[in-house]
Design an enzyme around this catalytic site. Structure first.
Site, PDB file in Angstrom:
ATOM      1  N   PRO A  90     -15.629   4.233   5.081  1.00  0.00           N
ATOM      2  CA  PRO A  90     -16.881   4.555   5.042  1.00  0.00           C
ATOM      3  C   PRO A  90     -17.726   2.924   5.733  1.00  0.00           C
ATOM      4  CG  PRO A  90     -16.215   4.685   3.324  1.00  0.00           C
ATOM      5  CD  PRO A  90     -14.890   3.863   4.246  1.00  0.00           C
ATOM      6  N   GLU A  91     -18.637   3.996   6.519  1.00  0.00           N
ATOM      7  CA  GLU A  91     -19.720   2.352   6.505  1.00  0.00           C
ATOM      8  C   GLU A  91     -21.125   3.323   6.268  1.00  0.00           C
ATOM      9  OE1 GLU A  91     -20.061   2.334  10.735  1.00  0.00           O
ATOM     10  OE2 GLU A  91     -18.411   3.256  11.506  1.00  0.00           O
TER      11      GLU A  91
ATOM     12  N   LYS B  10     -22.311  -1.759   2.958  1.00  0.00           N
ATOM     13  CA  LYS B  10     -21.406  -0.749   2.593  1.00  0.00           C
ATOM     14  C   LYS B  10     -21.039  -1.005   1.450  1.00  0.00           C
ATOM     15  CE  LYS B  10     -19.790  -1.013   7.035  1.00  0.00           C
ATOM     16  NZ  LYS B  10     -18.433  -1.874   7.832  1.00  0.00           N
TER      17      LYS B  10
ATOM     18  N   ARG C  68     -10.746  -4.240  16.962  1.00  0.00           N
ATOM     19  CA  ARG C  68     -10.942  -3.257  16.506  1.00  0.00           C
ATOM     20  C   ARG C  68     -11.554  -2.734  18.060  1.00  0.00           C
ATOM     21  NH1 ARG C  68     -13.543  -3.321  12.198  1.00  0.00           N
ATOM     22  NH2 ARG C  68     -12.349  -1.461  12.206  1.00  0.00           N
TER      23      ARG C  68
END
Length: 272
Positions: A2-3, A60, A261
DNA sequence: GTGCCTGTTACCTC
DNA sequence: AGAGGTAACAGGCA
Protein backbone atom coordinates in the site's frame (compact mmCIF):
# COMPACT_ATOMS: atom_id res chain seq x y z
CA UNK A 1 2.12 -2.75 -1.31
CA UNK A 2 0.00 0.00 0.00
CA UNK A 3 1.21 3.41 -0.98
CA UNK A 4 -0.54 6.63 -0.15
CA UNK A 5 -3.55 5.97 -2.37
CA UNK A 6 -4.31 2.60 -0.84
CA UNK A 7 -3.95 3.81 2.75
CA UNK A 8 -6.14 6.81 1.96
CA UNK A 9 -8.79 4.48 0.49
CA UNK A 10 -8.72 2.32 3.60
CA UNK A 11 -8.97 5.40 5.80
CA UNK A 12 -11.96 6.72 3.86
CA UNK A 13 -13.69 3.34 3.86
CA UNK A 14 -13.24 3.01 7.62
CA UNK A 15 -14.73 6.45 8.16
CA UNK A 16 -17.61 5.92 5.72
CA UNK A 17 -18.49 2.54 7.23
CA UNK A 18 -19.96 4.42 10.19
CA UNK A 19 -18.92 1.46 12.33
CA UNK A 20 -15.66 2.78 13.75
CA UNK A 21 -15.73 6.42 14.75
CA UNK A 22 -17.19 6.98 18.18
CA UNK A 23 -16.99 3.31 19.05
CA UNK A 24 -15.12 1.86 21.97
CA UNK A 25 -12.46 -0.84 21.81
CA UNK A 26 -13.64 -3.56 24.19
CA UNK A 27 -10.86 -6.06 23.58
CA UNK A 28 -7.86 -6.86 21.42
CA UNK A 29 -5.94 -10.03 20.70
CA UNK A 30 -2.41 -10.16 19.40
CA UNK A 31 -1.88 -13.38 17.45
CA UNK A 32 1.63 -12.58 16.19
CA UNK A 33 3.81 -10.54 18.47
CA UNK A 34 6.12 -9.42 15.70
CA UNK A 35 3.57 -7.08 14.14
CA UNK A 36 3.50 -4.96 17.27
CA UNK A 37 6.49 -2.69 17.48
CA UNK A 38 8.76 -3.42 20.43
CA UNK A 39 8.21 0.07 21.77
CA UNK A 40 4.44 -0.54 21.79
CA UNK A 41 4.28 -4.01 23.25
CA UNK A 42 3.91 -3.05 26.90
CA UNK A 43 1.47 -0.26 26.03
CA UNK A 44 -0.75 -2.15 23.66
CA UNK A 45 -3.28 -3.16 26.31
CA UNK A 46 -3.96 0.55 26.89
CA UNK A 47 -6.12 0.72 23.76
CA UNK A 48 -8.78 -1.24 25.64
CA UNK A 49 -11.81 0.80 26.70
CA UNK A 50 -10.66 3.72 24.53
CA UNK A 51 -12.98 5.35 22.03
CA UNK A 52 -11.88 5.87 18.43
CA UNK A 53 -12.16 9.61 17.97
CA UNK A 54 -10.57 10.14 14.60
CA UNK A 55 -8.94 8.22 11.75
CA UNK A 56 -6.17 9.92 9.85
CA UNK A 57 -3.25 9.22 7.58
CA UNK A 58 0.21 10.70 7.23
CA UNK A 59 2.25 9.35 4.34
CA UNK A 60 1.67 5.59 4.38
CA UNK A 61 0.84 5.50 8.10
CA UNK A 62 -2.77 4.96 9.17
CA UNK A 63 -3.59 6.66 12.46
CA UNK A 64 -6.34 5.91 14.95
CA UNK A 65 -6.77 8.65 17.48
CA UNK A 66 -8.04 7.13 20.70
CA UNK A 67 -9.03 9.16 23.74
CA UNK A 68 -5.59 10.11 24.95
CA UNK A 69 -3.29 8.13 22.70
CA UNK A 70 -2.68 7.09 19.15
CA UNK A 71 -2.60 3.68 17.57
CA UNK A 72 -0.65 3.83 14.34
CA UNK A 73 -0.14 1.14 11.72
CA UNK A 74 2.12 0.83 8.73
CA UNK A 75 0.98 -1.89 6.32
CA UNK A 76 4.36 -2.27 4.60
CA UNK A 77 4.12 -4.74 1.70
CA UNK A 78 1.14 -6.98 2.39
CA UNK A 79 -0.75 -5.62 5.39
CA UNK A 80 -4.55 -5.45 5.33
CA UNK A 81 -7.19 -4.04 7.66
CA UNK A 82 -10.51 -5.82 7.39
CA UNK A 83 -13.82 -4.85 8.94
CA UNK A 84 -15.55 -8.01 10.13
CA UNK A 85 -18.45 -9.13 12.31
CA UNK A 86 -18.29 -10.73 15.73
CA UNK A 87 -18.67 -14.32 14.49
CA UNK A 88 -15.82 -13.98 11.99
CA UNK A 89 -13.55 -17.03 11.85
CA UNK A 90 -9.85 -16.33 11.79
CA UNK A 91 -8.03 -16.83 8.52
CA UNK A 92 -4.45 -17.59 7.72
CA UNK A 93 -2.16 -14.60 8.38
CA UNK A 94 -4.55 -12.83 10.72
CA UNK A 95 -2.28 -11.33 13.36
CA UNK A 96 -4.37 -8.93 15.38
CA UNK A 97 -8.06 -8.57 16.20
CA UNK A 98 -9.60 -5.47 17.75
CA UNK A 99 -13.15 -5.86 19.05
CA UNK A 100 -15.48 -2.88 19.11
CA UNK A 101 -18.50 -2.22 21.32
CA UNK A 102 -20.87 -2.62 18.36
CA UNK A 103 -19.85 -6.22 17.64
CA UNK A 104 -17.58 -5.26 14.76
CA UNK A 105 -13.97 -6.37 14.59
CA UNK A 106 -10.96 -4.81 12.99
CA UNK A 107 -8.74 -7.63 11.76
CA UNK A 108 -5.13 -7.13 10.75
CA UNK A 109 -3.98 -9.64 8.13
CA UNK A 110 -0.47 -9.60 6.71
CA UNK A 111 1.05 -12.41 4.64
CA UNK A 112 4.63 -11.28 5.09
CA UNK A 113 4.32 -9.83 8.59
CA UNK A 114 6.33 -6.73 7.74
CA UNK A 115 3.61 -4.39 8.98
CA UNK A 116 3.85 -2.70 12.38
CA UNK A 117 1.49 -1.34 14.99
CA UNK A 118 2.58 1.46 17.29
CA UNK A 119 0.94 2.95 20.36
CA UNK A 120 2.08 6.50 21.13
CA UNK A 121 1.20 9.47 23.28
CA UNK A 122 1.70 11.79 20.32
CA UNK A 123 2.68 11.69 16.67
CA UNK A 124 6.14 13.18 17.04
CA UNK A 125 7.82 10.03 15.73
CA UNK A 126 6.29 10.86 12.34
CA UNK A 127 8.09 14.20 12.25
CA UNK A 128 10.86 12.57 10.23
CA UNK A 129 8.47 12.31 7.29
CA UNK A 130 8.49 14.87 4.52
CA UNK A 131 5.34 16.66 3.48
CA UNK A 132 2.41 14.39 2.64
CA UNK A 133 1.64 14.73 -1.07
CA UNK A 134 -2.13 14.73 -0.43
CA UNK A 135 -1.97 17.46 2.19
CA UNK A 136 -2.57 21.16 1.70
CA UNK A 137 1.03 21.73 2.75
CA UNK A 138 2.33 20.07 -0.39
CA UNK A 139 3.31 23.27 -2.21
CA UNK A 140 5.30 23.68 -5.37
CA UNK A 141 7.85 26.13 -3.94
CA UNK A 142 8.85 23.81 -1.09
CA UNK A 143 8.95 20.84 -3.43
CA UNK A 144 11.21 22.72 -5.83
CA UNK A 145 13.54 23.67 -2.98
CA UNK A 146 13.93 19.99 -2.11
CA UNK A 147 14.67 19.08 -5.73
CA UNK A 148 17.28 21.81 -6.03
CA UNK A 149 19.22 20.80 -2.97
CA UNK A 150 19.34 17.04 -3.28
CA UNK A 151 22.03 15.29 -5.20
CA UNK A 152 19.94 12.22 -5.88
CA UNK A 153 18.33 10.51 -8.81
CA UNK A 154 14.83 11.85 -9.13
CA UNK A 155 13.24 8.44 -8.63
CA UNK A 156 15.27 7.86 -5.48
CA UNK A 157 14.28 11.27 -4.17
CA UNK A 158 10.57 10.71 -4.75
CA UNK A 159 10.77 7.36 -2.98
CA UNK A 160 12.45 8.89 0.07
CA UNK A 161 9.70 9.33 2.67
CA UNK A 162 11.81 11.81 4.62
CA UNK A 163 11.65 14.22 1.69
CA UNK A 164 8.20 13.58 0.23
CA UNK A 165 5.78 11.27 2.03
CA UNK A 166 3.42 8.82 0.38
CA UNK A 167 4.81 7.72 -2.95
CA UNK A 168 6.07 4.18 -3.56
CA UNK A 169 7.50 2.25 -6.44
CA UNK A 170 4.42 1.97 -8.65
CA UNK A 171 3.23 5.54 -8.41
CA UNK A 172 6.71 7.01 -8.82
CA UNK A 173 7.05 5.15 -12.12
CA UNK A 174 3.65 6.44 -13.20
CA UNK A 175 4.38 9.99 -12.05
CA UNK A 176 7.69 10.15 -13.92
CA UNK A 177 6.06 8.80 -17.07
CA UNK A 178 3.27 11.36 -16.76
CA UNK A 179 5.84 14.15 -16.34
CA UNK A 180 8.02 12.73 -19.16
CA UNK A 181 11.07 12.69 -16.89
CA UNK A 182 13.72 9.94 -16.87
CA UNK A 183 13.96 8.24 -13.45
CA UNK A 184 17.76 8.43 -13.37
CA UNK A 185 17.87 12.17 -13.99
CA UNK A 186 19.58 14.08 -11.22
CA UNK A 187 16.98 15.90 -9.14
CA UNK A 188 18.95 19.13 -9.04
CA UNK A 189 19.24 19.21 -12.83
CA UNK A 190 15.50 19.67 -13.27
CA UNK A 191 14.45 23.05 -14.60
CA UNK A 192 11.74 24.99 -12.85
CA UNK A 193 9.36 24.06 -15.63
CA UNK A 194 10.16 20.35 -15.34
CA UNK A 195 9.76 20.56 -11.58
CA UNK A 196 6.37 22.18 -12.01
CA UNK A 197 5.31 19.47 -14.42
CA UNK A 198 6.52 16.83 -11.98
CA UNK A 199 4.62 18.45 -9.13
CA UNK A 200 1.40 18.51 -11.14
CA UNK A 201 1.98 14.93 -12.28
CA UNK A 202 2.19 13.73 -8.69
CA UNK A 203 -1.19 15.25 -7.96
CA UNK A 204 -2.75 13.99 -11.20
CA UNK A 205 -1.51 10.41 -10.84
CA UNK A 206 -2.58 10.21 -7.19
CA UNK A 207 -6.02 11.67 -7.90
CA UNK A 208 -6.63 9.22 -10.72
CA UNK A 209 -5.55 6.25 -8.61
CA UNK A 210 -7.80 7.39 -5.77
CA UNK A 211 -10.71 7.44 -8.16
CA UNK A 212 -9.99 3.78 -8.96
CA UNK A 213 -9.54 2.86 -5.28
CA UNK A 214 -5.87 1.96 -5.53
CA UNK A 215 -3.73 -0.56 -7.36
CA UNK A 216 -4.03 -4.32 -6.76
CA UNK A 217 -1.35 -6.14 -8.71
CA UNK A 218 -1.43 -9.91 -9.03
CA UNK A 219 -4.24 -12.24 -8.06
CA UNK A 220 -3.64 -13.64 -4.60
CA UNK A 221 -4.72 -12.59 -1.13
CA UNK A 222 -1.54 -10.73 -0.34
CA UNK A 223 -2.51 -8.10 -2.89
CA UNK A 224 -3.87 -4.83 -1.79
CA UNK A 225 -7.53 -4.73 -0.88
CA UNK A 226 -9.59 -2.41 1.28
CA UNK A 227 -11.61 -3.19 4.40
CA UNK A 228 -14.20 -5.42 2.70
CA UNK A 229 -11.46 -7.43 0.93
CA UNK A 230 -12.31 -5.57 -2.24
CA UNK A 231 -9.57 -4.92 -4.77
CA UNK A 232 -8.74 -1.63 -6.43
CA UNK A 233 -8.98 -1.06 -10.17
CA UNK A 234 -6.05 1.21 -10.88
CA UNK A 235 -3.95 -1.72 -12.16
CA UNK A 236 -6.15 -1.51 -15.26
CA UNK A 237 -5.13 2.10 -15.77
CA UNK A 238 -1.36 1.99 -15.29
CA UNK A 239 0.56 3.42 -18.24
CA UNK A 240 4.13 2.26 -17.74
CA UNK A 241 4.67 0.24 -14.55
CA UNK A 242 4.76 -3.44 -15.47
CA UNK A 243 4.13 -2.71 -19.15
CA UNK A 244 5.94 -4.08 -22.19
CA UNK A 245 5.23 -1.25 -24.59
CA UNK A 246 4.97 2.50 -24.16
CA UNK A 247 1.33 3.51 -24.69
CA UNK A 248 2.48 6.69 -26.46
CA UNK A 249 5.25 5.66 -28.84
CA UNK A 250 4.83 1.86 -28.78
CA UNK A 251 8.54 1.36 -28.17
CA UNK A 252 9.68 -1.23 -25.65
CA UNK A 253 9.49 -0.10 -22.03
CA UNK A 254 12.81 -0.31 -20.17
CA UNK A 255 12.85 -2.45 -17.02
CA UNK A 256 15.71 -1.57 -14.71
CA UNK A 257 16.65 -1.87 -11.04
CA UNK A 258 17.01 1.52 -9.46
CA UNK A 259 18.10 1.42 -5.83
CA UNK A 260 16.99 -2.16 -5.67
CA UNK A 261 13.49 -1.50 -6.98
CA UNK A 262 12.23 -2.69 -10.34
CA UNK A 263 11.55 0.41 -12.39
CA UNK A 264 9.76 0.88 -15.68
CA UNK A 265 10.16 3.81 -18.03
CA UNK A 266 10.19 4.75 -21.70
CA UNK A 267 13.61 5.79 -22.92
CA UNK A 268 12.03 7.71 -25.76
CA UNK A 269 9.24 9.59 -23.99
CA UNK A 270 11.08 10.27 -20.73
CA UNK A 271 13.98 12.67 -21.16
CA UNK A 272 17.21 12.09 -19.25
C1' DG B 1 12.57 -28.86 -5.30
C1' DT B 2 15.48 -24.44 -6.61
C1' DG B 3 16.22 -19.90 -7.17
C1' DC B 4 14.51 -15.49 -7.92
C1' DC B 5 10.95 -12.09 -7.63
C1' DT B 6 7.73 -8.87 -4.88
C1' DG B 7 3.83 -3.04 -3.33
C1' DT B 8 8.29 -1.02 2.37
C1' DT B 9 11.66 0.67 5.25
C1' DA B 10 15.26 0.41 9.02
C1' DC B 11 19.84 -0.31 9.55
C1' DC B 12 24.42 -1.00 8.24
C1' DT B 13 28.82 -0.02 5.64
C1' DC B 14 31.47 2.24 2.11
C1' DA C 1 25.47 13.15 1.70
C1' DG C 2 24.43 9.50 -1.03
C1' DA C 3 24.60 4.75 -2.69
C1' DG C 4 24.26 -0.06 -2.09
C1' DG C 5 23.42 -4.28 0.45
C1' DT C 6 20.72 -6.91 3.81
C1' DA C 7 17.05 -8.14 6.75
C1' DA C 8 12.27 -8.81 8.36
C1' DC C 9 8.63 -12.80 5.88
C1' DA C 10 5.64 -15.69 2.84
C1' DG C 11 4.31 -17.15 -1.42
C1' DG C 12 4.09 -17.01 -6.54
C1' DC C 13 6.30 -18.29 -10.57
C1' DA C 14 9.45 -20.30 -14.15
Amino acid sequence: MPEIVEVETIKNDLIRSNKILGHKIVNSTILSKSIVDKSAFKDFHKIKNKTIKRIDRIGKYLIFELDDLFMIVHLKMTGHIFLKDKNYELQKHDHLVINLDNGKELVYNDTRKFGKFYVKKDLSFLDVLGVDVLSKEFKFQDFYEILKTKRKKIKTLLMDQRLVAGLGNIYVDEVLFHAKIHPLKQALSLTCLEAKKLYLSIIAVIKKALKYRGTSLGKNKSNYSSIYEDFGFNQNHLLVHGKDKCPKCRRKVVKLKINGRTSYFCRHCQIA
